[in-house]
Design a protein around this motif. Structure first.
Motif, PDB file in Angstrom:
ATOM      1  N   ASP A  75     -26.700  -1.305 -44.869  1.00  0.00           N
ATOM      2  CA  ASP A  75     -27.912  -0.504 -45.041  1.00  0.00           C
ATOM      3  C   ASP A  75     -28.234   0.287 -43.779  1.00  0.00           C
ATOM      4  OD1 ASP A  75     -28.742  -0.992 -47.744  1.00  0.00           O
ATOM      5  OD2 ASP A  75     -29.200  -3.037 -47.157  1.00  0.00           O
ATOM      6  N   SER A  82     -28.573   8.918 -44.445  1.00  0.00           N
ATOM      7  CA  SER A  82     -29.689   9.583 -45.128  1.00  0.00           C
ATOM      8  C   SER A  82     -30.466  10.499 -44.191  1.00  0.00           C
ATOM      9  CB  SER A  82     -30.628   8.537 -45.738  1.00  0.00           C
ATOM     10  OG  SER A  82     -31.354   7.849 -44.728  1.00  0.00           O
ATOM     11  N   THR A 168     -26.895  11.760 -52.908  1.00  0.00           N
ATOM     12  CA  THR A 168     -27.966  12.268 -53.765  1.00  0.00           C
ATOM     13  C   THR A 168     -27.750  11.955 -55.238  1.00  0.00           C
ATOM     14  OG1 THR A 168     -26.910  14.431 -54.087  1.00  0.00           O
ATOM     15  CG2 THR A 168     -28.316  14.172 -52.141  1.00  0.00           C
ATOM     16  N   THR A 170     -27.471   8.998 -56.769  1.00  0.00           N
ATOM     17  CA  THR A 170     -28.350   7.920 -57.209  1.00  0.00           C
ATOM     18  C   THR A 170     -28.892   7.197 -55.992  1.00  0.00           C
ATOM     19  OG1 THR A 170     -28.519   5.978 -58.661  1.00  0.00           O
ATOM     20  CG2 THR A 170     -26.510   6.191 -57.344  1.00  0.00           C
ATOM     21  N   LYS A 171     -29.811   6.285 -56.204  1.00  0.00           N
ATOM     22  CA  LYS A 171     -30.376   5.516 -55.106  1.00  0.00           C
ATOM     23  C   LYS A 171     -29.355   4.488 -54.618  1.00  0.00           C
ATOM     24  CE  LYS A 171     -35.144   5.920 -56.800  1.00  0.00           C
ATOM     25  NZ  LYS A 171     -36.337   5.190 -57.310  1.00  0.00           N
ATOM     26  N   ASN A 172     -29.270   4.338 -53.302  1.00  0.00           N
ATOM     27  CA  ASN A 172     -28.298   3.408 -52.745  1.00  0.00           C
ATOM     28  C   ASN A 172     -28.610   1.960 -53.096  1.00  0.00           C
ATOM     29  OD1 ASN A 172     -26.637   5.328 -51.458  1.00  0.00           O
ATOM     30  ND2 ASN A 172     -28.122   5.529 -49.804  1.00  0.00           N
ATOM     31  N   SER A 174     -29.109   0.937 -55.920  1.00  0.00           N
ATOM     32  CA  SER A 174     -28.518   0.684 -57.231  1.00  0.00           C
ATOM     33  C   SER A 174     -27.055   0.298 -57.137  1.00  0.00           C
ATOM     34  CB  SER A 174     -28.629   1.948 -58.109  1.00  0.00           C
ATOM     35  OG  SER A 174     -29.961   2.365 -58.240  1.00  0.00           O
TER      36      SER A 174
END
Length: 339
Positions: A75, A82, A168, A170-172, A174
């Motif tokens: 993360d 990001s 972009t 999808t959300k990481n 997920s």
């Protein structure tokens, strides 16, 4: 692509021992990056001090961010990525050494707008490493269209450049679990997964990073290509757990598709269908190695796999094909050389 904008995303944590050497190699790139974005995960050594000193004379802007709470390496990398402004993003470990042509060589591959990820070979150096050992190792340039290389394989993050588009889709949060039930995929495996479904992946034989091995490595290198490593471990794989992982990955793609428009939605659904077929094939393979299955039952399982096309070459991204068929026949069906 003279106007290509490349960001370097570096995740740091107590990297003071080697980071100055890595930073020096970044400053020698023949194609300088737009910026270096550093996300620090709570270092207590001189990491920040070294970064700030480098920023004073760096030939490109250096942006340093410090996490209020620990994120963990995956993360932390995704957070750094990001915050990048470039069209392309290069993941950067804190303790390696980059070859001066890394960004220049890799960036050329993105002239094709469908290329979402480029990975290159690396060479191990440092503690206990044989001279010339490669990790990863790619024997020649290869280009893989969507779903022609296994989505749940991967290269190493230090050897990757990605198109920012991947971040972009999808959300990481997920992202796919790393196995049937544990933690989410690491940043590099997640980027590979998305790139293999939604675009092209390019693999290059050039050694563009020296991958340092030392007693504080979070992960050490294994020589050979990713594909070679998988094949050596294949005989021991628990195919049922692999099938569960593939089915869950397919479900995640289905969920992702709900928020996408074409062509991304169609690609997500194609990936979901593909991974479901992988899961079915690996489930049937697991039955071939189940102790409770009789020869007649195993023969039925094997013939069903053949009939359903589970071994044909065009589905090589399932990691099946003729070698898998021979292995399953010998070790699974006839139980000649089970290990």
């Amino acid at each position: 692509m003279n106007d290509i904008r490349i960001s370097i995303a570096m995740a740091t944590y107590n990297g003071g021992r080697f980071i100055a050497e890595q930073l020096a190699s970044l400053g020698k790139q023949t194609l300088l990056p737009l910026e270096l974005v550093v996300n620090d995960d709570g270092s207590t050594d001189k990491t920040i001090e070294i970064l700030e000193e480098f920023a004073k004379t760096s030939p490109f802007p250096v942006k340093i961010f410090r996490n209020e709470q620990r994120l963990g390496y995956a993360d932390n990398f995704l957070q750094a990525a990001s915050r990048c402004s470039g069209d392309l993003i290069a993941f950067c470990d804190q303790d390696d050494l980059w070859m001066s042509s890394k960004l220049e060589i890799c960036s050329r591959e993105f002239q094709d707008p469908d290329v979402l990820l480029c990975a290159h070979s690396g060479e191990l150096f440092g503690h206990g490493v044989a001279a010339g050992a490669k990790c990863p190792e790619y024997d020649k340039r290869r280009v893989f269209n969507p779903l022609t290389i296994y989505p749940l394989l991967s290269s190493y993050g230090f050897a990757m450049l990605i198109r920012k588009t991947l971040l972009t889709i999808t959300k990481n949060g997920s992202r796919v679990p790393s196995n049937a039930w544990e933690a989410l995929l690491a940043h590099d495996k997640w980027m590979w997964f998305l790139a293999s479904v939604f675009g092209k992946i390019v693999l290059l034989p050039e050694v563009l990073v020296l991958y340092r091995q030392h007693d504080s490595n979070l992960f050490g290198g294994e020589t050979g290509s990713a594909g070679a490593g998988i094949s050596k471990l294949g005989i021991k794989r628990n195919y049922e757990l692999q099938a569960i992982k593939e089915e869950r990955a397919g479900e995640i793609l289905k969920n992702i598709s709900l928020d996408l428009a074409d062509p991304w939605q169609a690609k997500a659904m194609a990936g979901a269908t593909f991974l479901a077929s992988c899961g079915i094939a690996n489930h049937r393979r697991s039955l071939l190695y189940a102790d409770h299955r009789t020869f007649v039952q195993r023969l039925s399982d094997f013939l069903t796999l053949v009939k359903e096309g589970g071994y044909i070459t065009r589905r090589r991204a399932t990691r099946l094909g003729l070698p898998a068929a021979l292995k399953d026949m010998v070790a699974g069906l006839f139980r000649i050389s089970r290990r």
